[in-house]
Design an enzyme around this catalytic site. Structure first.
Site, PDB file in Angstrom:
ATOM      1  N   ASP A   1       0.825  -1.235   0.000  1.00  0.00           N
ATOM      2  CA  ASP A   1       0.000   0.000   0.000  1.00  0.00           C
ATOM      3  C   ASP A   1       0.846   1.267   0.000  1.00  0.00           C
ATOM      4  O   ASP A   1       0.635   2.157  -0.806  1.00  0.00           O
ATOM      5  CB  ASP A   1      -1.070   0.001   1.114  1.00  0.00           C
ATOM      6  CG  ASP A   1      -0.554  -0.021   2.532  1.00  0.00           C
ATOM      7  OD1 ASP A   1       0.651  -0.309   2.744  1.00  0.00           O
ATOM      8  OD2 ASP A   1      -1.353   0.253   3.461  1.00  0.00           O
TER       9      ASP A   1
ATOM     10  N   LEU B   1      -5.771  -7.224  12.038  1.00  0.00           N
ATOM     11  CA  LEU B   1      -7.058  -7.217  11.335  1.00  0.00           C
ATOM     12  C   LEU B   1      -7.701  -5.829  11.372  1.00  0.00           C
ATOM     13  O   LEU B   1      -8.905  -5.679  11.211  1.00  0.00           O
ATOM     14  CB  LEU B   1      -8.012  -8.250  11.944  1.00  0.00           C
ATOM     15  CG  LEU B   1      -7.566  -9.706  11.909  1.00  0.00           C
ATOM     16  CD1 LEU B   1      -8.641 -10.607  12.517  1.00  0.00           C
ATOM     17  CD2 LEU B   1      -7.250 -10.157  10.493  1.00  0.00           C
TER      18      LEU B   1
ATOM     19  N   SER C   1      -8.061  -3.525  13.880  1.00  0.00           N
ATOM     20  CA  SER C   1      -8.948  -3.142  14.991  1.00  0.00           C
ATOM     21  C   SER C   1      -8.923  -1.629  15.187  1.00  0.00           C
ATOM     22  O   SER C   1      -9.961  -1.019  15.468  1.00  0.00           O
ATOM     23  CB  SER C   1      -8.539  -3.851  16.282  1.00  0.00           C
ATOM     24  OG  SER C   1      -7.166  -3.662  16.561  1.00  0.00           O
TER      25      SER C   1
ATOM     26  N   ASP D   1      -5.809  -0.194   5.538  1.00  0.00           N
ATOM     27  CA  ASP D   1      -6.757  -0.561   6.597  1.00  0.00           C
ATOM     28  C   ASP D   1      -8.000   0.325   6.560  1.00  0.00           C
ATOM     29  O   ASP D   1      -9.134  -0.152   6.560  1.00  0.00           O
ATOM     30  CB  ASP D   1      -6.097  -0.435   7.973  1.00  0.00           C
ATOM     31  CG  ASP D   1      -4.813  -1.235   8.082  1.00  0.00           C
ATOM     32  OD1 ASP D   1      -4.533  -2.034   7.164  1.00  0.00           O
ATOM     33  OD2 ASP D   1      -4.083  -1.056   9.063  1.00  0.00           O
TER      34      ASP D   1
HETATM   35  C1  GLA Z   1      -0.523  -2.591   8.395  1.00  0.00           C
HETATM   36  C2  GLA Z   1      -0.630  -1.146   7.919  1.00  0.00           C
HETATM   37  C3  GLA Z   1      -1.126  -1.106   6.466  1.00  0.00           C
HETATM   38  C4  GLA Z   1      -0.305  -2.016   5.561  1.00  0.00           C
HETATM   39  C5  GLA Z   1      -0.171  -3.395   6.189  1.00  0.00           C
HETATM   40  C6  GLA Z   1       0.763  -4.280   5.411  1.00  0.00           C
HETATM   41  O1  GLA Z   1      -1.788  -3.167   8.469  1.00  0.00           O
HETATM   42  O2  GLA Z   1      -1.519  -0.434   8.747  1.00  0.00           O
HETATM   43  O3  GLA Z   1      -1.121   0.231   5.996  1.00  0.00           O
HETATM   44  O4  GLA Z   1       0.937  -1.442   5.293  1.00  0.00           O
HETATM   45  O5  GLA Z   1       0.312  -3.324   7.519  1.00  0.00           O
HETATM   46  O6  GLA Z   1       0.267  -4.553   4.143  1.00  0.00           O
END
Ligand code: GLA
Length: 387
Positions: free
Chosen positions: A35, A124, A126, A171
């Site tokens: 991301d 996940l 949260s 997320d």
């Molecule tokens: C965490 C970060 C996301 C992303 C993931 C890995 O969840 O909050 O922005 O970088 O790790 O894909």
């Protein structure tokens, strides 16, 4: 309601709530750490979620929110965004109030009580689920509307600027844009998504290593920095390259010897992982089980050996997941460094899968893990409560 949120609300605020806010967690199925490299992620909002009963509080400037999970209250002044009372989780609430104030909005207070089935600190989302719920509630009680894209960007900013975690957009976007029956492929540069097709006989099982993951002050920032260093090396000759998304494997191979070894490993993983999001989309469309298994496997091996975000619990969990009855494919999820992992599992074999994973992981680590069969869920939204 999955717990006694309504009664708790009544007990605390001596009234009935007017609304529920719902906000799901998310699991990523391909695209680890892509991301913030402006790449793609195949992601899914899940029916492990926050449920929050709330009402506007017109009598003062103090927002009061109770968590059933922690059995604690936080209070935040909505004129300043300062947390005036309560636990550490209040920092997410305060951060969201602050970014909304930064936008020049008039923020009104609310009273709320929430329960969450998203396991805390397990990869996940949260915290994103809570942030997204809070921004939706603030809009509802204060009478302003922020569209989904800006809600995602603002809650990400809350996390970056006021919580101090330098996360990407994955997320917040996933929990806010989630839709029932949709697994999506998110384009983290364009900030849009498309639906990926889903095989009828397969579902997602999330396996929690029970090894909490801590992003703050962790190696997450080091991984980001390594990715930026790789871009800087290539950008010396190619000014149009701003992120690893812009680099294909041929170009990377021309430059990899000019990078420190670790930087080259990180970059290789991201470039291949980004390509795997397209491969996964094809494998899902064709319902090609062998390819699903292979793409997931390569993702895990890269995460372990190149990006180095696995640990001994995750390695043990991978073994348990990959050898369990009914498994199609398995890999890491979230940031890595512990937390949850994800398998694709034949729907009609979920219970056997769970039993096998539980037993094998316990045999390997001594830890009793948790496994959740999950479904897609609607993104953060509010419903009025009929009294
Ligand atoms: C965490 C970060 C996301 C992303 C993931 C890995 O969840 O909050 O922005 O970088 O790790 O894909």
């Amino acid at each position: 309601m999955n717990c006694d949120v309504l009664n708790k609300f009544g007990e605390l605020f001596k009234s009935s709530p007017s609304f529920y806010a719902y906000s799901p967690g998310r699991v990523d199925l391909m695209g680890s750490h892509t991301d913030y490299n402006h790449g793609y992620v195949v992601t899914m909002p899940v029916d492990l979620q926050i449920e929050c009963a709330f009402s506007a509080n017109d009598s003062d400037d103090i927002l009061t929110l109770y968590s059933c999970n922690f059995d604690t209250i936080v209070k935040v002044n909505v004129k300043t965004g300062q947390q005036v009372e309560g636990d550490d989780w209040g920092k997410y609430v305060s951060a969201v109030v602050k970014v909304v104030l930064d936008e020049g909005k008039q923020v009104k207070a609310f009273n709320g009580a929430f329960c969450s089935t998203v396991p805390v600190g397990s990869g996940l989302s949260s915290s994103a689920a809570l942030e997204a719920a809070v921004i939706a509630i603030l809009g509802q009680v204060s009478g302003f509307e922020i569209d989904k894209k800006n809600s995602a960007l603002l809650t990400q900013k809350a996390e970056n600027k006021y919580v101090g975690v330098n996360c990407g957009i994955l997320d917040q976007y996933s929990v806010i844009f989630g839709e029932k029956h949709k697994v999506i492929k998110l384009d983290c540069r364009e900030l849009n998504h498309s639906q990926v097709s889903w095989p009828k006989d397969v579902m997602v099982a999330i396996c929690n290593t029970i090894k909490p993951r801590q992003l703050h002050g962790s190696e997450y920032d080091d991984r980001r920095a390594d990715c930026e260093k790789a871009v800087a090396v290539i950008a010396q000759d190619h000014k149009n390259i701003t992120h690893l998304r812009d680099v294909n494997i041929e170009l990377f191979n021309e430059y990899k010897d000019k990078m420190p070894a670790n930087v080259a490993k990180r970059a290789q993983f991201i470039i291949e992982e980004n390509d795997r999001t397209h491969e996964l989309e094809q494998a899902l469309t064709k319902n090609d089980k062998a390819l699903l298994k292979d793409v997931f496997h390569r993702s895990f091996v890269g995460a372990r050996d190149l990006f180095e975000i696995s640990n001994k619990e995750m390695n043990a969990m991978y073994e348990a997941m990959s050898t369990a009855t009914g498994v199609v494919a398995s890999r890491q999820a979230g940031a890595g460094f512990g937390g949850c992992m994800a398998s694709l599992v034949y729907k009609d074999q979920l219970e056997d899968f769970k039993k096998d994973v539980f037993n094998k992981y316990k045999e390997l680590t001594g830890i009793e893990c948790e496994i959740y069969g999950v479904h897609t869920a609607k993104g953060t939204h509010i419903e009025a409560i009929e009294n």
